[in-house]
Design an enzyme around this catalytic site. Structure first.
Site, PDB file in Angstrom:
ATOM      1  N   GLN A 266       0.876  -1.152   0.074  1.00 58.68           N
ATOM      2  CA  GLN A 266       0.034   0.134   0.198  1.00 58.68           C
ATOM      3  C   GLN A 266       0.937   1.148  -0.150  1.00 58.68           C
ATOM      4  O   GLN A 266       1.204   1.484   1.035  1.00 58.68           O
ATOM      5  CB  GLN A 266      -1.021  -0.246   1.304  1.00 58.68           C
TER       6      GLN A 266
ATOM      7  N   ASP B  36      -1.744  -4.877  14.414  1.00 55.09           N
ATOM      8  CA  ASP B  36      -1.422  -4.153  15.739  1.00 55.09           C
ATOM      9  C   ASP B  36      -2.431  -4.913  16.773  1.00 55.09           C
ATOM     10  O   ASP B  36      -2.561  -4.027  17.970  1.00 55.09           O
ATOM     11  CB  ASP B  36      -1.469  -2.772  15.702  1.00 55.09           C
TER      12      ASP B  36
ATOM     13  N   ARG C  83      25.434 -22.440  27.134  1.00 53.84           N
ATOM     14  CA  ARG C  83      25.593 -22.035  25.754  1.00 53.84           C
ATOM     15  C   ARG C  83      25.165 -23.192  24.850  1.00 53.84           C
ATOM     16  O   ARG C  83      25.102 -24.253  25.072  1.00 53.84           O
ATOM     17  CB  ARG C  83      26.877 -21.216  25.311  1.00 53.84           C
TER      18      ARG C  83
ATOM     19  N   LYS D 240      30.075 -24.382  26.572  1.00 53.90           N
ATOM     20  CA  LYS D 240      29.633 -24.331  25.336  1.00 53.90           C
ATOM     21  C   LYS D 240      29.969 -25.287  24.244  1.00 53.90           C
ATOM     22  O   LYS D 240      31.270 -25.952  24.367  1.00 53.90           O
ATOM     23  CB  LYS D 240      30.211 -23.120  24.450  1.00 53.90           C
TER      24      LYS D 240
ATOM     25  N   HIS E  84      33.103 -24.588  39.952  1.00 58.79           N
ATOM     26  CA  HIS E  84      33.338 -23.356  40.153  1.00 58.79           C
ATOM     27  C   HIS E  84      34.344 -22.540  38.920  1.00 58.79           C
ATOM     28  O   HIS E  84      35.283 -23.187  38.636  1.00 58.79           O
ATOM     29  CB  HIS E  84      34.326 -23.010  41.490  1.00 58.79           C
TER      30      HIS E  84
ATOM     31  N   ARG F 291      53.658 -27.491  37.048  1.00 59.03           N
ATOM     32  CA  ARG F 291      53.899 -26.034  37.539  1.00 59.03           C
ATOM     33  C   ARG F 291      55.577 -26.310  38.199  1.00 59.03           C
ATOM     34  O   ARG F 291      56.107 -27.258  38.366  1.00 59.03           O
ATOM     35  CB  ARG F 291      53.267 -25.939  38.714  1.00 59.03           C
TER      36      ARG F 291
END
Length: 456
Positions: free
Chosen positions: A76, A105, A333, A351, A363, A440
């Site tokens: 339109q 709407d 994720r 993820k 943790h 280490r």
């Protein structure tokens, strides 16, 4: 009697000036979905063979947002009134099909109400959806004679008796394609705004001695539109309360329906508990006795029986097995798959990884592009280093593995069953079965060490 075929026209060309937004009005969302998408979905539920979507302002944005919708896009170019909008779709109407006019709407119109409206449509006539308002100020009043609608009188034209009428026009109507085309061709624009109004069809139908009947919507919110963000928020809260009420009646314990948002679909088992400020998005499936803590966000997830998701955890495109415990403050994720009886604790991000039965990641840990076996313990601060700046690589951890705190696993790397990795270790090569690995440096004790002194 055989039902006529049905098509729908959805008016969605308005700009939505009072939204103060660059987004076309009908693309503003209710329950996580554009308003017009709610209407399109309802038209599909009705069995509409064709859905003619009248668009104008923000056409490119509309087409992008609704690219996957099965609709006939009808432009339109000028917004010259509701009848003018429907005229743009009229060339597509079949003479012997029913046409229902809807509004992009007004998203809460229901299939059940529209079915009543369609069933009530007289042969060659119009069925008009109306509603009773306590305060009808500003709306077109429905004028009846012998039960039929003979006119719609606008507020400014109504006499004292007509102003007392509570029944008003919603704009939703049904007629057959041939009648629509005939009457739309006769609608004029001899009014102050110079526009073509769909309400004029009522007078034209009566001129042709065609019956116009009214069907009343039982819930005024079904036909409420949203012209500004205040009205949008009212529709949102109404729909959310309606959805929460349905879930409560189905046995889901929602602790505060006013602080619950469902922006998709929720399939649930028995004795599910949902605390405050939980957001459900996409398609979510919850098993029996699942507990969702305050402030959680779940999107496209499957949760097994007896799972507890503690407060402020975010889960997306993930699967969680039965009797698992998640959170607080955990993030799953896309691609995270947790087996039964797993524990994922605070400030852990997982993820595109699998975690085996009974394993714990409790943790401050990142697990990405990994496979973790069963009965593993992943200590605090463990990082799977899966990205070299260009490509992602996998970390594979077997069963019964202990990974000490502050360990980095530099992928691609494999850790075999039963291995133990000491705290503070950086793993760059594969670890064999039942091995202990520590990288280490040796601890040194330096007597009489003097810390540096700040210069004054």
């Amino acid at each position: 009697m055989t039902k006529k075929a049905l098509s729908a026209v959805i008016l969605a060309a308005g700009k939505g000036t009072r939204m103060y937004s660059d987004l076309p009005k009908v693309l503003h969302t209710i329950a996580g979905k554009p308003m017009v998408k709610h209407v399109i979905d309802t038209a599909h539920q009705l069995g509409a063979e064709n859905i003619h979507l009248i668009y104008g302002h923000g056409g490119d944005v509309m087409r992008t947002h609704l690219a996957n919708e099965q609709v006939n896009w009808v432009l339109q170019t000028e917004q010259l009134g509701t009848a003018h909008a429907v005229q743009q779709a009229a060339p597509f109407f079949k003479d012997n099909e029913n046409i229902v006019v809807l509004y992009g709407d007004a998203p809460l119109i229901t299939k059940e109400t529209l079915e009543k409206l369609i069933d009530a449509k007289p042969e060659n006539g119009i069925a008009l959806l109306t509603v009773n308002l306590d305060n009808p100020t500003g709306y077109g009043r429905i004028i009846r004679e012998n039960g039929n609608v003979v006119a719609i009188v606008e507020q400014k034209d109504a006499n004292a008796d007509q102003l007392n009428i509570k029944e008003v026009n919603t704009g939703v109507m049904v007629s057959d394609g041939a009648s629509f085309k005939k009457w739309l061709a006769r609608v004029g624009n001899n009014n102050a705004q110079g526009e073509y109004y769909l309400t004029d069809l009522i007078a034209l139908a009566n001129q042709d001695n065609c019956q116009v009947v009214a069907v009343q919507a039982t819930d005024v919110m079904e036909v409420e539109g949203a012209n500004n963000r205040l009205q949008l928020a009212a529709l949102e809260r109404y729909l959310q309360n309606k959805q929460a009420s349905k879930l409560l009646l189905e046995g889901v314990m929602i602790y505060d329906p006013a602080r619950f948002d469902l922006r998709g679909t929720l399939e649930h088992g028995k004795d599910v508990e949902i605390d405050v400020n939980v957001i459900i998005e996409g398609n979510v499936k919850l098993g029996d006795r699942v507990k969702i803590g305050a402030g959680c966000v779940l999107k496209n997830v499957v949760i097994g029986n007896d799972v507890e998701i503690k407060p402020y955890s975010v889960l997306e495109d993930s699967i969680v097995g039965e009797k698992a415990a998640i959170g607080p403050f955990s993030r799953l994720r896309p691609g995270a798959e947790l087996a039964a009886e797993t524990h994922v604790g605070n400030f852990v991000e997982i993820k595109k990884s699998t975690v085996g039965k009974g394993s714990k990641v409790n943790h401050l840990t990142y697990v990405g592009d990994s496979e973790i076996g069963s009965n593993c313990n992943i200590g605090a601060g463990v990082i799977t280093c899966n990205y070299d700046g260009a490509n992602k690589f996998k970390t594979i951890i077997g069963d019964d593995v202990f990974v000490g705190s502050d360990t980095q696993l530099v992928a691609p790397v494999k850790v075999a069953n039963g291995a133990t990795i000491g705290a503070g270790t950086t793993i760059t090569r594969d670890v064999g079965e039942n091995e202990l690995v520590i990288t280490r440096v040796a601890q040194r004790h330096i007597q009489g060490w003097q810390r540096p002194i700040k210069k004054k």
